[in-house]
Motif scaffolding. Sequence first.
Motif, PDB file in Angstrom:
ATOM      1  N   ARG A 138       0.732  -0.949   0.139  1.00 45.05           N
ATOM      2  CA  ARG A 138      -0.069   0.054  -0.016  1.00 45.05           C
ATOM      3  C   ARG A 138       0.872   1.146   0.038  1.00 45.05           C
ATOM      4  N   ILE A 139       1.856   1.294   0.738  1.00 40.26           N
ATOM      5  CA  ILE A 139       2.918   2.349   0.996  1.00 40.26           C
ATOM      6  C   ILE A 139       3.488   2.729  -0.443  1.00 40.26           C
ATOM      7  N   ASN A 140       3.955   1.625  -1.101  1.00 39.62           N
ATOM      8  CA  ASN A 140       4.816   1.488  -2.222  1.00 39.62           C
ATOM      9  C   ASN A 140       4.348   0.698  -3.298  1.00 39.62           C
ATOM     10  N   PRO A 141       3.570   0.975  -4.035  1.00 42.51           N
ATOM     11  CA  PRO A 141       3.044  -0.361  -5.106  1.00 42.51           C
ATOM     12  C   PRO A 141       4.077  -0.771  -5.993  1.00 42.51           C
ATOM     13  N   GLY A 142       5.115   0.038  -6.381  1.00 42.56           N
ATOM     14  CA  GLY A 142       6.129  -0.400  -7.124  1.00 42.56           C
ATOM     15  C   GLY A 142       7.127  -1.105  -6.512  1.00 42.56           C
ATOM     16  N   LEU A 143       7.069  -1.472  -5.068  1.00 41.62           N
ATOM     17  CA  LEU A 143       8.178  -2.177  -4.224  1.00 41.62           C
ATOM     18  C   LEU A 143       8.303  -3.489  -4.611  1.00 41.62           C
ATOM     19  N   ARG A 144       9.653  -4.104  -4.933  1.00 43.18           N
ATOM     20  CA  ARG A 144       9.777  -5.330  -5.065  1.00 43.18           C
ATOM     21  C   ARG A 144       9.828  -6.236  -3.859  1.00 43.18           C
ATOM     22  N   LEU A 145       8.924  -7.085  -3.242  1.00 46.70           N
ATOM     23  CA  LEU A 145       8.657  -7.782  -2.120  1.00 46.70           C
ATOM     24  C   LEU A 145       9.094  -9.122  -2.134  1.00 46.70           C
ATOM     25  N   VAL A 146       9.901  -9.464  -1.196  1.00 44.07           N
ATOM     26  CA  VAL A 146      10.332 -10.761  -1.073  1.00 44.07           C
ATOM     27  C   VAL A 146       9.992 -11.085   0.455  1.00 44.07           C
ATOM     28  N   LEU A 147       8.950 -12.133   0.438  1.00 43.75           N
ATOM     29  CA  LEU A 147       8.705 -12.794   1.886  1.00 43.75           C
ATOM     30  C   LEU A 147       9.027 -14.170   1.929  1.00 43.75           C
ATOM     31  N   ARG A 148       9.260 -14.279   3.474  1.00 43.50           N
ATOM     32  CA  ARG A 148       9.581 -15.754   3.532  1.00 43.50           C
ATOM     33  C   ARG A 148       8.454 -16.111   4.352  1.00 43.50           C
ATOM     34  N   VAL A 149       7.727 -17.290   3.809  1.00 39.32           N
ATOM     35  CA  VAL A 149       6.675 -17.988   4.032  1.00 39.32           C
ATOM     36  C   VAL A 149       7.036 -19.507   4.021  1.00 39.32           C
ATOM     37  N   TYR A 150       6.656 -19.999   5.389  1.00 47.10           N
ATOM     38  CA  TYR A 150       6.865 -21.305   5.208  1.00 47.10           C
ATOM     39  C   TYR A 150       5.848 -22.361   4.814  1.00 47.10           C
ATOM     40  N   ASN A 151       4.410 -21.996   4.691  1.00 46.14           N
ATOM     41  CA  ASN A 151       3.300 -22.570   3.931  1.00 46.14           C
ATOM     42  C   ASN A 151       3.297 -22.050   2.618  1.00 46.14           C
ATOM     43  N   ARG A 152       3.649 -23.282   2.035  1.00 49.29           N
ATOM     44  CA  ARG A 152       3.814 -23.063   0.659  1.00 49.29           C
ATOM     45  C   ARG A 152       2.608 -22.764  -0.541  1.00 49.29           C
ATOM     46  N   ARG A 153       1.632 -23.349   0.001  1.00 47.74           N
ATOM     47  CA  ARG A 153       0.153 -23.162  -0.443  1.00 47.74           C
ATOM     48  C   ARG A 153      -0.410 -21.652  -0.293  1.00 47.74           C
ATOM     49  N   LEU A 154      -0.259 -21.189   1.045  1.00 45.81           N
ATOM     50  CA  LEU A 154      -0.562 -19.896   1.456  1.00 45.81           C
ATOM     51  C   LEU A 154       0.211 -18.751   0.761  1.00 45.81           C
ATOM     52  N   GLY A 155       1.648 -19.235   0.727  1.00 44.99           N
ATOM     53  CA  GLY A 155       2.649 -18.183   0.020  1.00 44.99           C
ATOM     54  C   GLY A 155       2.318 -18.175  -1.568  1.00 44.99           C
ATOM     55  N   GLY A 156       1.922 -18.896  -1.997  1.00 42.18           N
ATOM     56  CA  GLY A 156       1.312 -19.027  -3.355  1.00 42.18           C
ATOM     57  C   GLY A 156       0.307 -18.008  -3.859  1.00 42.18           C
ATOM     58  N   ARG A 157      -0.757 -18.278  -2.723  1.00 41.80           N
ATOM     59  CA  ARG A 157      -1.976 -17.222  -2.958  1.00 41.80           C
ATOM     60  C   ARG A 157      -1.696 -15.756  -2.391  1.00 41.80           C
ATOM     61  N   ILE A 158      -0.693 -15.827  -1.728  1.00 43.28           N
ATOM     62  CA  ILE A 158      -0.461 -14.366  -1.217  1.00 43.28           C
ATOM     63  C   ILE A 158       0.479 -13.808  -2.419  1.00 43.28           C
ATOM     64  N   GLU A 159       1.264 -14.423  -2.986  1.00 47.08           N
ATOM     65  CA  GLU A 159       2.153 -14.077  -4.198  1.00 47.08           C
ATOM     66  C   GLU A 159       1.243 -13.311  -5.269  1.00 47.08           C
ATOM     67  N   GLN A 160       0.046 -14.194  -5.621  1.00 47.82           N
ATOM     68  CA  GLN A 160      -0.960 -13.964  -6.555  1.00 47.82           C
ATOM     69  C   GLN A 160      -1.638 -12.569  -6.213  1.00 47.82           C
ATOM     70  N   LEU A 161      -1.981 -12.646  -4.855  1.00 50.95           N
ATOM     71  CA  LEU A 161      -2.776 -11.390  -4.247  1.00 50.95           C
ATOM     72  C   LEU A 161      -2.032 -10.029  -4.451  1.00 50.95           C
ATOM     73  N   LEU A 162      -0.732 -10.118  -4.124  1.00 53.90           N
ATOM     74  CA  LEU A 162       0.219  -9.043  -4.238  1.00 53.90           C
ATOM     75  C   LEU A 162       0.589  -8.736  -5.426  1.00 53.90           C
TER      76      LEU A 162
END
Length: 626
Positions: free
Chosen positions: A130-154
């Motif tokens: 929200r603060i920086n829409p053009g920011l490259r985000l790298v998230l460490r997420v153990y739950n791979r299925r949740l991580g895939g959905r969050i990646e699509q959302l972002l």
Amino acid sequence: MSTHSLQQSAETEPATGRPATVPTQAGPAGDAPTGHMVVFGDDALAHRLAVELATLYGQRVTVVLPSLRRGHGPHIAALAADEGVSVTAVEAEQPDEATLRAVGVGEAAALALTSDDDQANIQAGLRARRINPGLRLVLRVYNRRLGGRIEQLLDRAAATHHPGLSPAALQASTTVLSASATAAPALVAAAVAGRGHVVHVDGRLLRLSVVSPAAPARGQEVATLAVTPGGAHPEPEGALLPDPESVAQESERVVLELLGRTQPPARTRRLPGLSALPFSTLFSPRLRWALTGLAALVIVFAALTWALTGQSPTRAAWLTTLDVLGIADPADEAGPGRKVLQILTSVSGMLLMPLLIALALEALGAFRTVSALRRPPRGLSGHIVLVGLGRVGSRVLERLWELEVPVVCVEAEPTALGIARARSYGVPVVLGDATQEGVLEAAKVHRASALMTLTSDDGTNLEAALYGRECNPELRVVLRLFDDDFAGDIYQALRDSYPRAATRSRSVSFLAAPSFASAMMGRQVIGALAVGRQVVLVAAVQVSGNPYLSGRTVAEAQRPGHWRVLAVDLVDPPERTPDLANPYLATPELLWTPVETRMLVDGDLVVVAATREGLGLLLRPDTTTP
């Protein structure tokens, strides 16, 4: 470099009159540098990532952590105090919106969230987007299925704010990674003899293997990564990625082989716990012998009944069954032989009921054991003893199970993350501290092929490894250690003390950091291959604007000891697959081992094998001349 903290000061919102928490900088004033990198975390990965970005890629890095005195805070503070790198350490309790704005996320090029708390990382990632829409985000997420959905959302959020983003840029806008999943293949390859580390590229497999001078590579050889001196357990010597012309023909080499498209082996998934519950485990040998003996006795009695009565075999079997079960059908008019035989059959039938009860009770006990935790079988040998079922151990267990490698787990905490996974796989587990006497013996370490110590405590890992070597001097050992200098000293000491045994020391953060750093740079590291105690990275690199690649032939673009060009993408840039690591690509895109005279031009994409230093040099944004 500077170290400062964010203090909390209470103000009053004019519209609501409620107190608002606003971070204020309590150190040297100064705006966050435009285009810099921000890392949130105080663990080993955050420290490694800061080192990678600052030293290899020449980036200005801000590390935000709760305390400089706890966890890996002192290591990060020491890095920030080093005048040779551009690293700033900031103390803040949590990555809330005020903190994100205060450390300059609004102007930053990339943000990495390396905490082991999935929810906290996801929440901070949403705020940062929200603060920086053009920011490259790298998230460490153990739950791979949740991580895939969050990646699509972002990614959708980034596409909404920047509709003109190319597919490649959109793919790089959000990356969700798991440190344990990234490091697991290298850890498994170090422990399982005969199974080279494999990475997926362009729907095919690149395998790390050792090739003797007299034997050709089993697949298409694409690069020599190192030279080994030979011996019982050869280790690479000298620089990685040597000049092919300098490699002696009689040398044993560590090479990359290109294999065909292979599908994962089909596995029959049975009910949890039953996949490892054969008949031999369900019933003890004594009960099986008793049941076999009773069945043989009934067959003998049926044959004697047939011979004495002259009736059909079916009728004789029927009469014998009635006698065994005690169903009244007396042989009043039969001869003495038949009457004696009926008595003997009835007596043997009296043994049937206790045997059935024993079978039922033993089966119930076996099922109860499986529903809890299995114990190692008595005759088990040639297996891997895995110490630690945390996030890393759980990922390694999953990969070993997929490879159908026998394993026994050792875990001190009954509620550890991997306990449920071990139970569902039917893998034997020994509950106890691996450093205590008798625990590793219960895991049959003296008959094991390898020992992997993957807890989060270096001391526990080292002590368990030394104890395992005392039980089995030729045991292959894989150690998880954080401190590189300490790991090097221990590695050399174990090699000298046990020259006939293989020893590998691995750092999860060391193996995972290149992928996180590459994602923050907007590049793609496809895989990290452990060669001895060093790492070779397989990465996709854009040729456009790169002075080491653009306008050069493949031969001129090679740099021994730093990188080697493995393949060139043949597809036009707008139609390229954004993720070459996808193992299920339908159409191949890459030309492997291109001819040395091929010219690399702007718009090309190449796949390279590079050292950490080589990839950092190849991707440095301030590079102007080779």
